[in-house]
Every structure is written in C-alpha cells, then in structure tokens.
Design an enzyme around this catalytic site. Structure first.
Site, PDB file in Angstrom:
ATOM      1  N   HIS A  78      72.519  21.399  35.618  1.00  0.00           N
ATOM      2  CA  HIS A  78      72.524  19.957  35.938  1.00  0.00           C
ATOM      3  C   HIS A  78      72.239  19.128  34.697  1.00  0.00           C
ATOM      4  O   HIS A  78      71.379  19.450  33.876  1.00  0.00           O
ATOM      5  CB  HIS A  78      71.576  19.621  37.090  1.00  0.00           C
ATOM      6  CG  HIS A  78      70.116  19.864  36.838  1.00  0.00           C
ATOM      7  ND1 HIS A  78      69.323  18.943  36.202  1.00  0.00           N
ATOM      8  CD2 HIS A  78      69.303  20.893  37.168  1.00  0.00           C
ATOM      9  CE1 HIS A  78      68.075  19.391  36.151  1.00  0.00           C
ATOM     10  NE2 HIS A  78      68.039  20.576  36.721  1.00  0.00           N
TER      11      HIS A  78
ATOM     12  N   GLU B 269      70.682  16.283  40.114  1.00  0.00           N
ATOM     13  CA  GLU B 269      69.995  17.374  40.818  1.00  0.00           C
ATOM     14  C   GLU B 269      68.547  17.030  41.109  1.00  0.00           C
ATOM     15  O   GLU B 269      68.017  17.388  42.152  1.00  0.00           O
ATOM     16  CB  GLU B 269      70.068  18.662  39.980  1.00  0.00           C
ATOM     17  CG  GLU B 269      69.526  19.907  40.681  1.00  0.00           C
ATOM     18  CD  GLU B 269      68.043  20.162  40.464  1.00  0.00           C
ATOM     19  OE1 GLU B 269      67.496  21.052  41.129  1.00  0.00           O
ATOM     20  OE2 GLU B 269      67.421  19.471  39.621  1.00  0.00           O
TER      21      GLU B 269
ATOM     22  N   ASP C 134      69.353  27.284  35.977  1.00  0.00           N
ATOM     23  CA  ASP C 134      68.429  26.164  36.142  1.00  0.00           C
ATOM     24  C   ASP C 134      67.004  26.688  36.286  1.00  0.00           C
ATOM     25  O   ASP C 134      66.222  26.212  37.093  1.00  0.00           O
ATOM     26  CB  ASP C 134      68.814  25.311  37.362  1.00  0.00           C
ATOM     27  CG  ASP C 134      67.953  24.056  37.479  1.00  0.00           C
ATOM     28  OD1 ASP C 134      67.337  23.656  36.467  1.00  0.00           O
ATOM     29  OD2 ASP C 134      67.885  23.484  38.581  1.00  0.00           O
TER      30      ASP C 134
ATOM     31  N   ASP D  79      64.908  22.069  31.451  1.00  0.00           N
ATOM     32  CA  ASP D  79      65.312  21.644  32.791  1.00  0.00           C
ATOM     33  C   ASP D  79      66.159  20.370  32.688  1.00  0.00           C
ATOM     34  O   ASP D  79      65.637  19.279  32.787  1.00  0.00           O
ATOM     35  CB  ASP D  79      64.071  21.386  33.643  1.00  0.00           C
ATOM     36  CG  ASP D  79      64.386  21.078  35.088  1.00  0.00           C
ATOM     37  OD1 ASP D  79      65.503  21.396  35.530  1.00  0.00           O
ATOM     38  OD2 ASP D  79      63.516  20.517  35.792  1.00  0.00           O
TER      39      ASP D  79
END
Length: 460
Positions: free
Chosen positions: A281, A327, A356, A293
């Site tokens: 994402h 996300e 992820d 992240d």
C-alpha cells in the site's frame, strides 16, 4: 565439518529434485537472487519515496506526489503498461494540537505525556477535556467498572502479550482496544479515551492507527500513549487519587477526495487473462515516512518487474503490480480493485501476494487457499531454503489482497519477515528510511519474485 555438511547437501539436492517440476528452477531462482541482491533499485526507490515524498496519508498533499512517484518507478522498472485506477478516499487530518497533561494539586512538575490522536478520531473541541481518569486493564475490566465511567477519561492499559513469538499475534490480540475502545467507553459516558500503544518496543513513541466509532454512542476523542508514559500514568493514578487529565486534540474529517491505485503489468505470453497480483500500500500515516509500513512492500513489488525484465523472464500469465491507495484508514483502494476484478469476468485472478509486514529479514510466507494448492507451494519450499525462507505453514494474507480473496475467492499470500522489530515502529514517528536494512529488504524482494516465478510457471 565437511563430513557433516556433505550428507545434508546431498539430502537437500535429492529433496529439491523430487519437488521440482524442472531441474532449471533452482538455476532460475539463483539468477533472480543474484540479480536482486546485486542490481536492485528498491532501496534507491525507497529513499525517494520516504525522503522526497514523506508521510502520505490518504487525502494529504503528499498522496498525489506518491502516486506520481509510483507511476515513474513502475515505468522505469520496465512495465509494459502503467495506469491509475481512481477511487474515492477519506480525508482525515490530525490538526495542529495534541496534548495530554496530568493535572494535580501536587507541586511536582509532570511533562506533557507523549500521545498521538488515533486515525479517524474526532477532536476534543477548543476547550479540550478535563476530567478524572479511570484505568482499565481490559474490556472485561471496563464492564466491571461501568458504573464508574461516566464523566471520566478511560485509560486502556492493555499490554502487548510478550509470550507470542510471532508478534502479529500480539497485535491481533490488542488491536481491538484501539479499534473499538472509544465507543465501548462512550457507551457508559466516558468523555475521552487513552489507549496504550500497540507495541512492546523499549521506547516512548506513541503509535497511531485507525479506529472506528459505533454511531449509537457519542464520538469521543481518542489518543494512543507511549509505553513509558503509559506506565508513568498508571503509577500516578495509583499514587494520586485526586489527579485529573487534560486532553486536547484537533483532528477532523474533510470531504472525501479522489485517490488512485497505481497499477502496472507485464502481459502474459500464453495466458494473459490469468492474473497474478502483487502489491503493497502506497499510503502511510502522517507522522512518519512510512518506510516499513509500507514503502518496503511497494518497492519490493516494483523490483519483481525490474528483475524479470533484466533477466528476460517472459511470464506465461499477466503479472500485475498494484500500489494500493488508503490501506491505513479505509481500504478504499483494495475495495475498488476487488470491485473491478469482480466486474471483469474475462480476468481470472489465480493468486495475489502482498508485502505489508515490514522490510525485515524474510522467513517465509503465509497463505490462505485450498489445501491442495498450499501443498503444491510447500513442495517448492526446498528451493527457498538456501535463502532462509522456511516458514510456509501459517494462514494469512495482507489486508489489500484480502479484499480480492473475499470478492472473487482468489488464493492469497503475504511475505512473512521476521516480526520481532516491526512493532517497535509500526504507526510511530520512528518508521523512517534509516530503519530499513537494504540487504534484508532485498532478500524479501527476491523471495517474492521467486514465488511469483514458480506460480506463473506451474500455476496453482
């Protein structure tokens, strides 16, 4: 030493030969590993994404900058085609002021506590909230103390469980306090909530993340607190019965805006209608650079295209890279991708892979798929053992590909890096480029490329 190694090597060769459909597979995986570990552009791409774009929460000014970065990076990797898939995304803004202070009749000075408003939370209003604080250790404890909640700030001091070796299990256990804690406390008249951060890091960084309201109850402000300050607050509550908390946040929602999934393809030579989706994402929280992240997942996915092109690998099936929008606080990008897939019967989505879980040393993959398909992948595990990927047993799959799995039943998987350090920085200000190890991230990119190669070649 040699006498110990030789039988192991022979046994490994025999097991690989038994599992392989072709003796060339180990050679191709070795070439993929060499290409990625020698010539990868993933780390350079990550540097640009984190340092030049930065935090890129859905709706923020950095969101379109990240989309343009993704388009250019996928083009440079050699994709046959790159395009945008439009979707509406939420636009939550943190605002300028976040403050939580202890108010006491004592004359000792207590610095402001380290907090971050939870994503999707409502602000406190200009006056803030000043009220006594009620500490609870769990939802069961909240229920036991429900008659004492009204007019107070509820402090959820639920600890990450240290006995889970795979730390995502601890996150799954604690996540509900961040997600639903505000409404569960508001049900009994709480004015605000403070949530112990979803971490067992030895630091005081507060960890934000998405929460959601139950509209049957008032929308009260909600913040996460750093672990050291959570412990200080707990000690102070026990020692100072008359203390209060002052809490101020200025978070709010603006109208939804237009975002995009960024999609690239290498068209399959034999079965172009069969789609293998790989992605991460593109959005991150606003307080950090979104390196682990999920910047690492995005650049690892892009690297698959670059490595295939560099080695002249022409996949039978269409390889599709998706940099998903939103996300973190809405999954609108994943839902849009799944919606379009469901409405396109000419496409057959045979597998979806996500990264992820950070860019740390890869240990294997988790999978959600029928047993016979998973058994086929597990039979390839000897090919990945020389690269340290050994754990293929867990059920799982990332949030974004999970929408595709739910919509059309696509078998899915997720790269499983070593998780011990991930929640030291997940959703916190220290998730920055400098926290990523180039070698570890590249090993993960190779693992993904190798798995995609095998699935493309043999199907599921």
């Amino acid at each position: 030493m040699l006498r110990l190694l030789l039988p192991i090597t022979m046994a490994f060769s025999i097991s690989v030969a038994h599992a392989q459909t072709s003796p060339d597979d180990s050679v191709t995986l070795r070439k993929l590993a060499d290409e990625v570990l020698t010539h990868s552009t993933a780390y350079a791409n990550l540097r640009i994404l984190t340092k030049e774009v930065g935090g890129r929460l859905a709706g923020s000014p950095q969101m379109p900058k990240a989309e343009q970065w993704g388009y250019k990076a996928l083009k440079a990797a050699g994709a046959d085609t790159v395009y945008f898939q439009e979707c509406m995304v939420p636009h939550w803004v943190r605002g300028e002021k976040e403050e939580v202070r202890i108010i006491s009749k004592r004359r000792d000075f207590v610095p402001a506590l380290q907090v971050l408003a939870l994503g999707n939370s409502e602000g406190s209003g200009a006056a803030g909230v000043t009220a006594p604080v009620l500490e609870v250790s769990s939802f069961d404890d909240l229920e036991a103390k429900k008659n004492d909640v009204k007019g107070k700030v509820v402090f959820y001091n639920y600890h990450f469980n240290p006995t889970f070796i795979k730390t995502f299990h601890a996150y799954g256990d604690a996540f509900m306090y961040r997600a639903t804690g505000a409404s569960r406390a508001a049900k009994y008249g709480a004015l605000a909530v403070i949530v112990r951060s979803m971490s067992h890091g030895a630091n005081n960084f507060p960890h934000t993340g998405a929460m959601r309201y139950n509209d049957s109850f008032p929308r009260i402000p909600a913040v996460a607190i750093g672990l050291e300050d959570a412990d200080r607050l707990s000690d102070r509550i026990k020692d100072d019965k008359d203390m209060k908390i002052y809490l101020h946040t200025s978070a709010k929602f603006l109208p939804d805006t237009i975002g995009h999934n960024v999609i690239a393809e290498i068209r399959g030579t034999e079965h172009p209608e069969e789609i293998i989706t790989i992605g991460g994402h593109l959005d991150s929280w606003d307080v950090n650079e979104g390196a682990h992240d999920d910047g690492t997942g995005c650049v690892q996915s892009i690297e698959i295209i670059r490595a295939f092109k560099a080695l002249g690998i022409r996949p039978k099936r269409t390889i599709r890279i998706v940099l998903f929008a939103n996300e973190e606080n809405g999954t609108r990008g994943a839902n849009k991708y799944a919606e379009v897939a469901k409405a396109t019967p000419a496409e057959h989505h045979i597998f979806a892979l996500e990264s992820d879980a950070g860019g740390f040393t890869p240990r294997g993959f988790s999978f959600t798929m029928p047993a016979e398909k998973k058994a086929k992948i597990i039979s390839w595990k000897p090919l990945f053992l020389p690269y340290g990927l050994y754990d293929f047993e867990d059920e799982g799959g990332g949030t974004d590909v999970g929408a595709l799995n739910e919509a059309v039943g696509t078998p899915m998987g997720e790269l499983a890096p070593d998780s011990q350090r991930y929640f030291d920085l997940h959703h916190a200000t220290n998730d920055v480029f400098e926290a990523v190890n180039k070698r570890e991230m590249e090993l993960g990119a190779f693992g993904m490329a190798g798995l995609v190669y095998m699935i493309d070649k043999y199907g599921l």
